[in-house]
Design a protein around this motif. Structure first.
Motif, PDB file in Angstrom:
ATOM      1  N   ARG A 181       0.824  -1.215   0.000  1.00 19.15           N
ATOM      2  CA  ARG A 181       0.000   0.000   0.000  1.00 19.15           C
ATOM      3  C   ARG A 181       0.854   1.260   0.000  1.00 19.15           C
ATOM      4  NH1 ARG A 181       0.375  -1.804   5.195  1.00 19.15           N
ATOM      5  NH2 ARG A 181       0.622  -0.281   6.910  1.00 19.15           N
ATOM      6  N   ARG A 182       2.064   1.159   0.525  1.00 21.74           N
ATOM      7  CA  ARG A 182       2.931   2.339   0.607  1.00 21.74           C
ATOM      8  C   ARG A 182       3.413   2.788  -0.764  1.00 21.74           C
ATOM      9  NH1 ARG A 182       4.891  -1.161   4.780  1.00 21.74           N
ATOM     10  NH2 ARG A 182       4.124  -0.509   6.829  1.00 21.74           N
ATOM     11  N   LYS A 183       3.238   1.946  -1.769  1.00 25.19           N
ATOM     12  CA  LYS A 183       3.609   2.316  -3.140  1.00 25.19           C
ATOM     13  C   LYS A 183       2.495   3.094  -3.833  1.00 25.19           C
ATOM     14  CE  LYS A 183       7.589   0.002  -3.372  1.00 25.19           C
ATOM     15  NZ  LYS A 183       8.881   0.649  -3.646  1.00 25.19           N
ATOM     16  N   PHE A 184       1.371   3.241  -3.148  1.00 26.21           N
ATOM     17  CA  PHE A 184       0.210   3.891  -3.734  1.00 26.21           C
ATOM     18  C   PHE A 184      -0.189   5.113  -2.909  1.00 26.21           C
ATOM     19  CE2 PHE A 184      -0.107  -0.503  -5.173  1.00 26.21           C
ATOM     20  CZ  PHE A 184      -0.421  -0.352  -6.516  1.00 26.21           C
ATOM     21  N   PRO A 185      -0.945   6.030  -3.528  1.00 30.27           N
ATOM     22  CA  PRO A 185      -1.436   7.181  -2.764  1.00 30.27           C
ATOM     23  C   PRO A 185      -2.559   6.773  -1.824  1.00 30.27           C
ATOM     24  CG  PRO A 185      -2.366   7.206  -4.967  1.00 30.27           C
ATOM     25  CD  PRO A 185      -1.369   6.071  -4.941  1.00 30.27           C
ATOM     26  N   ASP A 186      -2.911   7.671  -0.916  1.00 36.90           N
ATOM     27  CA  ASP A 186      -4.017   7.415   0.006  1.00 36.90           C
ATOM     28  C   ASP A 186      -5.328   7.808  -0.669  1.00 36.90           C
ATOM     29  OD1 ASP A 186      -5.219   6.617   2.363  1.00 36.90           O
ATOM     30  OD2 ASP A 186      -5.037   8.588   3.296  1.00 36.90           O
ATOM     31  N   LEU A 187      -5.560   7.186  -1.803  1.00 32.56           N
ATOM     32  CA  LEU A 187      -6.730   7.439  -2.643  1.00 32.56           C
ATOM     33  C   LEU A 187      -7.282   6.110  -3.132  1.00 32.56           C
ATOM     34  CD1 LEU A 187      -5.284  10.286  -4.912  1.00 32.56           C
ATOM     35  CD2 LEU A 187      -7.038  10.593  -3.152  1.00 32.56           C
ATOM     36  N   PRO A 188      -8.513   6.074  -3.644  1.00 30.63           N
ATOM     37  CA  PRO A 188      -9.051   4.834  -4.215  1.00 30.63           C
ATOM     38  C   PRO A 188      -8.462   4.507  -5.585  1.00 30.63           C
ATOM     39  CG  PRO A 188     -10.810   6.296  -3.439  1.00 30.63           C
ATOM     40  CD  PRO A 188      -9.561   7.108  -3.479  1.00 30.63           C
ATOM     41  N   TYR A 189      -7.757   5.453  -6.194  1.00 30.37           N
ATOM     42  CA  TYR A 189      -7.183   5.273  -7.524  1.00 30.37           C
ATOM     43  C   TYR A 189      -5.766   5.811  -7.518  1.00 30.37           C
ATOM     44  CZ  TYR A 189      -8.656  10.160  -7.776  1.00 30.37           C
ATOM     45  OH  TYR A 189      -8.850  11.493  -7.524  1.00 30.37           O
ATOM     46  N   CYS A 190      -5.048   5.645  -8.634  1.00 31.69           N
ATOM     47  CA  CYS A 190      -3.647   6.057  -8.660  1.00 31.69           C
ATOM     48  C   CYS A 190      -3.249   6.541 -10.043  1.00 31.69           C
ATOM     49  CB  CYS A 190      -2.742   4.900  -8.247  1.00 31.69           C
ATOM     50  SG  CYS A 190      -2.790   3.492  -9.386  1.00 31.69           S
ATOM     51  N   THR A 191      -2.102   7.200 -10.119  1.00 29.99           N
ATOM     52  CA  THR A 191      -1.546   7.567 -11.418  1.00 29.99           C
ATOM     53  C   THR A 191      -0.710   6.411 -11.941  1.00 29.99           C
ATOM     54  OG1 THR A 191       0.377   8.574 -10.354  1.00 29.99           O
ATOM     55  CG2 THR A 191      -1.479  10.030 -10.895  1.00 29.99           C
ATOM     56  N   ASP A 192      -0.428   6.449 -13.237  1.00 31.22           N
ATOM     57  CA  ASP A 192       0.388   5.403 -13.854  1.00 31.22           C
ATOM     58  C   ASP A 192       1.420   6.087 -14.753  1.00 31.22           C
ATOM     59  OD1 ASP A 192       1.015   2.636 -14.530  1.00 31.22           O
ATOM     60  OD2 ASP A 192       0.210   3.107 -16.507  1.00 31.22           O
ATOM     61  N   GLY A 193       2.684   5.894 -14.450  1.00 29.89           N
ATOM     62  CA  GLY A 193       3.719   6.508 -15.253  1.00 29.89           C
ATOM     63  C   GLY A 193       3.931   7.970 -14.921  1.00 29.89           C
ATOM     64  N   MET A 251      -7.413  -3.005 -12.656  1.00 26.47           N
ATOM     65  CA  MET A 251      -7.779  -1.599 -12.767  1.00 26.47           C
ATOM     66  C   MET A 251      -7.841  -1.185 -14.237  1.00 26.47           C
ATOM     67  SD  MET A 251      -5.451  -0.098  -9.628  1.00 26.47           S
ATOM     68  CE  MET A 251      -6.571   1.241  -9.247  1.00 26.47           C
ATOM     69  N   GLN A 252      -8.585  -0.146 -14.506  1.00 25.42           N
ATOM     70  CA  GLN A 252      -8.708   0.381 -15.862  1.00 25.42           C
ATOM     71  C   GLN A 252      -7.795   1.590 -16.018  1.00 25.42           C
ATOM     72  OE1 GLN A 252     -10.414  -0.730 -18.638  1.00 25.42           O
ATOM     73  NE2 GLN A 252      -9.235   0.907 -19.622  1.00 25.42           N
ATOM     74  N   ARG A 253      -6.922   1.532 -17.018  1.00 26.27           N
ATOM     75  CA  ARG A 253      -6.029   2.657 -17.298  1.00 26.27           C
ATOM     76  C   ARG A 253      -6.755   3.644 -18.202  1.00 26.27           C
ATOM     77  NH1 ARG A 253      -2.424  -0.116 -18.900  1.00 26.27           N
ATOM     78  NH2 ARG A 253      -0.932  -0.120 -17.174  1.00 26.27           N
ATOM     79  N   VAL A 254      -6.730   4.919 -17.815  1.00 30.32           N
ATOM     80  CA  VAL A 254      -7.410   5.971 -18.571  1.00 30.32           C
ATOM     81  C   VAL A 254      -6.426   7.111 -18.819  1.00 30.32           C
ATOM     82  CG1 VAL A 254      -9.367   7.574 -18.621  1.00 30.32           C
ATOM     83  CG2 VAL A 254      -9.572   5.406 -17.395  1.00 30.32           C
ATOM     84  N   ALA A 255      -6.307   7.544 -20.069  1.00 31.93           N
ATOM     85  CA  ALA A 255      -5.508   8.721 -20.377  1.00 31.93           C
ATOM     86  C   ALA A 255      -6.351   9.958 -20.090  1.00 31.93           C
ATOM     87  CB  ALA A 255      -5.086   8.706 -21.846  1.00 31.93           C
ATOM     88  N   ILE A 256      -5.766  10.920 -19.375  1.00 33.86           N
ATOM     89  CA  ILE A 256      -6.487  12.161 -19.079  1.00 33.86           C
ATOM     90  C   ILE A 256      -5.683  13.338 -19.632  1.00 33.86           C
ATOM     91  CG2 ILE A 256      -7.730  11.293 -17.065  1.00 33.86           C
ATOM     92  CD1 ILE A 256      -5.611  12.586 -15.286  1.00 33.86           C
ATOM     93  N   GLN A 257      -6.376  14.343 -20.103  1.00 38.14           N
ATOM     94  CA  GLN A 257      -5.755  15.530 -20.677  1.00 38.14           C
ATOM     95  C   GLN A 257      -6.413  16.772 -20.090  1.00 38.14           C
ATOM     96  OE1 GLN A 257      -6.894  13.947 -24.620  1.00 38.14           O
ATOM     97  NE2 GLN A 257      -4.881  14.654 -25.287  1.00 38.14           N
ATOM     98  N   GLY A 258      -5.649  17.838 -19.942  1.00 38.17           N
ATOM     99  CA  GLY A 258      -6.202  19.085 -19.426  1.00 38.17           C
ATOM    100  C   GLY A 258      -5.106  20.020 -18.981  1.00 38.17           C
TER     101      GLY A 258
END
Length: 700
Positions: A134-146, A518-525
């Motif tokens: 768990r320490r490799k992940f944020p304290d969130l229900p989801y995470c970033t990738d890359g 998990m589902q990987r999603v590209a986000i832009q903004g």
């Protein structure tokens, strides 16, 4: 219906936490349910006596999956990685306290105490390992990738990837050899990812999975719907899967291919991870001759892989490759070693190999051995007889360890295609390392392989040559043998799987394994929008500046984007000289005016670590406050030379926050804060970028 009178109530397992007989139950839709009808009889592998029955007749599998999606999935998805990780740790501690109950039931499968340790405590160990992950992940229900990706010249438009838990159910169809490990190693990963599971263990040993699941459900640690258990036939379960579900299968390649080709799975593009039994091998290096430590290590490893779990491991060694001039010596040494194996009732402490899981499995192994005997011969063991202690070899599913010899491995295909899922392995010769690599690859894809050698040049050549056909390769020698987990031990932080015949899948693998669910999603903004979504500050996003110094804030008070713009400082020649004398870093670029020709520097340049130290002097608040200590430096890059006369300033911004668990009552409640440190010169250009970590007190 099968009644209690059909079971031997004087079984040595009774009264010691073992089975009570009767029909197994499935745990579905929040209830323990017995299927209709008599069901399939399950037998004690040692005594041959019926011990339970299993049926899923009457179960509504559409409702089972719908329940997991509608009840278990939302409950897990709303938890953060850290909350899920702590849940896994609590469950691991609970199951470890109940392990003796599981051991007593495990004896029914024919497993010795050592065999059961792999299954039971190995499975619980997966929970512990993933809890720590768990320490490799944020304290969130989801995470970033890359890494974030800049998409514009001005930096106002960017991209990133996030991963969110799928909205379906993880369906695990497991093999009979490890009813606990096979369940927990998969569930630990999907639970950490935020998905519920429906576990379908192989029916013949599902009674052990049932006992463990009863303890899991009784603990109340998991949210309702996070785990369902199906004891018996899978029925029409796969007819109701959707594209949000994930299926894993462990077992024979033939069964896996049938399931993978299911019409519904293909129509819905359901992720399907197959870990199939494979013809794993071990290679004895040419340097590992009799008398060398590696020779003894090789003999010990092969004997262990043939006899542990009576050879019923998907990772067990099925093919043994040795230099041709050592073939006879290896046969003799392995035969002597196997002859020391005491076989019989696993309740007897002297027994080192128990029974196969059932007579059906033993018959199948014998059938496959007969196919191999068309081109091989028995070097050790017997198909027809086996000496056992405290047991009847006719009533139990016992089989002698079998070492086969094949002297023509390049002209015999069956030895690279037929797998005997029991205490059976075939030894074969090779002339040189290139031949050994070709023979290893003739298995057409394996879960694991071992090279025994003290010659790292040989090891490198073999690993690079054989890597395309293996999921894991162990280089075994005297240096690592004492602490090595061995050929047949998949580890939670490494991927488990293999190409080709091995199924083409991957399980576990630390962070990699979690992302399968998990589902990987590209986000832009804009950087500001991406910061809000990822909860990790992106450069050039909007910041928040307050009069209160961020080092005066407690962990809970700090927000992503909280920022401080410091005063400026002009670097002098004295700074450079003094830092060189204090640090004893007299590298020529900092101190020698005469050696700069042909370098990127115009004159002596300030030390990068001086710039970082000077930056700290600008942004640190000296008073005692919530910041406890500097926890470390995660990233640092020096981007532009700083000469005497340059003026630097710093922007310090809260980048990310990670909570920490208190170890005991005396421990200070705290968390780790990651800060983006942007150091610029008088032109406004970056001279350095870094991410520093501080340990910050919580208010409570």
């Amino acid at each position: 219906m099968i009644n209690e009178g059909q079971f031997n109530l004087s079984s040595p397992f009774r009264g010691t936490g073992g089975l009570a007989g009767g029909k197994l139950q499935s745990y579905v839709t929040g209830h323990w349910i017995s299927g209709e009808g008599d069901g399939q009889l399950l037998f004690d592998a040692v005594t041959g006596e019926p011990i339970a029955s299993a049926s899923t007749k009457g179960l509504d599998f559409d409702s089972v999956l719908a329940y997991g999606r509608s009840v278990g999935n939302p409950a897990l998805r709303k938890l953060s990685f850290h909350e899920r990780g702590r849940m896994l740790k609590a469950l691991a501690l609970h199951l470890m306290a109940k392990k003796e109950k599981f051991y007593q039931v495990s004896y029914h499968t024919g497993a010795t105490k050592a065999d059961s340790w792999i299954d039971i405590e190995g499975g619980i160990g997966n929970l512990f390992s993933n809890a720590s992950l768990r320490r490799k992940f944020p304290d969130l229900p989801y995470c970033t990738d890359g890494e974030p990706i800049g998409l514009s010249k001005g930096g106002t438009f960017m991209g990133h990837h996030i991963m969110v838990p799928k909205e379906g159910v993880a369906i695990h169809i497991n093999a009979y050899n490890f009813p606990v490990w096979g369940m927990l190693e998969k569930c630990a990963v999907n639970w950490l990812a935020g998905m519920p599971a429906v576990v379908k263990p192989a029916t013949i040993t599902s009674y052990l999975a049932e006992v463990v699941v009863k303890e899991i459900i009784a603990s109340g640690i998991l949210p309702e719907g996070a785990l369902q258990l199906v004891c018996g036939s899978a029925g029409d379960l796969l007819d109701h899967v959707t594209g949000q579900d994930v299926i894993t299968f462990t077992g024979s390649k033939s069964t896996g291919l049938i399931l993978k080709g299911h019409k519904r799975i293909m129509e819905e593009s359901v992720p399907f991870n197959m870990e199939a039994d494979s013809l794993n091998c071990i290679v004895l290096g040419e340097d590992a001759i009799p008398g060398k430590p590696e020779w003894d290590i090789f003999i010990k490893e092969v004997r262990k892989e043939i006899t542990v779990k009576a050879g019923q491991k998907c990772t067990a060694i099925r093919r043994i490759f040795v230099p041709e001039h050592l073939l006879e010596d290896a046969c003799v040494a392995l035969s002597k070693s196997l002859a020391q194996t005491i076989i019989g009732n696993p309740l007897n402490e002297s027994v080192r190999m128990g029974a196969l899981a059932g007579k059906g499995q033993r018959d199948e192994v014998k059938e496959h051995i007969q196919k191999l005997l068309a081109a091989s011969q028995i070097a050790y063991g017997s198909l027809d007889s086996v000496e056992v202690i405290d047991a009847d070899p006719q009533k139990g599913a016992f089989l002698s360890p079998i070492l086969l010899l094949n002297e023509t491995p390049f002209s015999t295909e069956s030895v690279h295609e037929v797998e005997c899922f029991g205490p059976v392995s075939t030894i074969m010769p090779y002339k040189n390392l290139d031949e050994a690599i070709l023979l290893a690859k003739k298995g057409k894809g394996s879960l694991c392989c071992t090279m025994v050698t003290a010659n790292d040049q040989l090891a490198t050549q073999f690993v690079v040559g054989a890597a395309t056909h293996h999921g894991r390769i162990l280089v075994l020698n005297e240096e690592c043998a004492k602490e090595s987990t061995g050929h047949g031990s998949p580890l939670p932080m490494l991927v488990h799987g293999g190409p080709g015949r091995a199924g083409g899948g991957e399980e576990m693998g630390g962070v990699r394994g979690v992302k399968h669910y998990m589902q990987r999603v590209a986000i832009q903004g804009s950087p500001t929008s991406i910061t809000a979504i990822t909860r990790s500050y992106q450069p050039k996003a909007k910041t928040t500046e307050e009069e209160k110094h961020p080092f005066r804030k407690y962990f809970e008070e700090l927000e992503i984007g909280d920022s401080l713009l410091t005063h400026k400082r002009t670097v002098t020649e004295a700074d450079i000289v003094n830092f060189a004398n204090i640090s004893w870093d007299h590298f020529y670029a900092h101190t020698d005016h005469t050696s700069l020709q042909g370098t990127p520097f115009e004159k002596p340049v300030a030390h990068g670590y001086f710039i970082l130290s000077a930056a700290a002097g600008l942004f640190v608040d000296a008073r005692k406050g919530p910041v406890l200590l500097n926890y470390g430096l995660e990233e640092c890059r020096f981007m532009k030379p700083v000469y005497a006369g340059s003026t630097i300033g710093v922007r310090l911004t809260v980048k990310e926050k990670l909570p920490q668990d208190t170890k005991d009552e005396s421990d200070i409640p705290k968390g780790i804060v990651k800060w983006l440190v942007e150091i610029t010169d008088e032109t406004g250009e970056y001279v350095a970028l870094a991410t520093i970590l501080t340990m910050v007190k919580r208010k409570v």
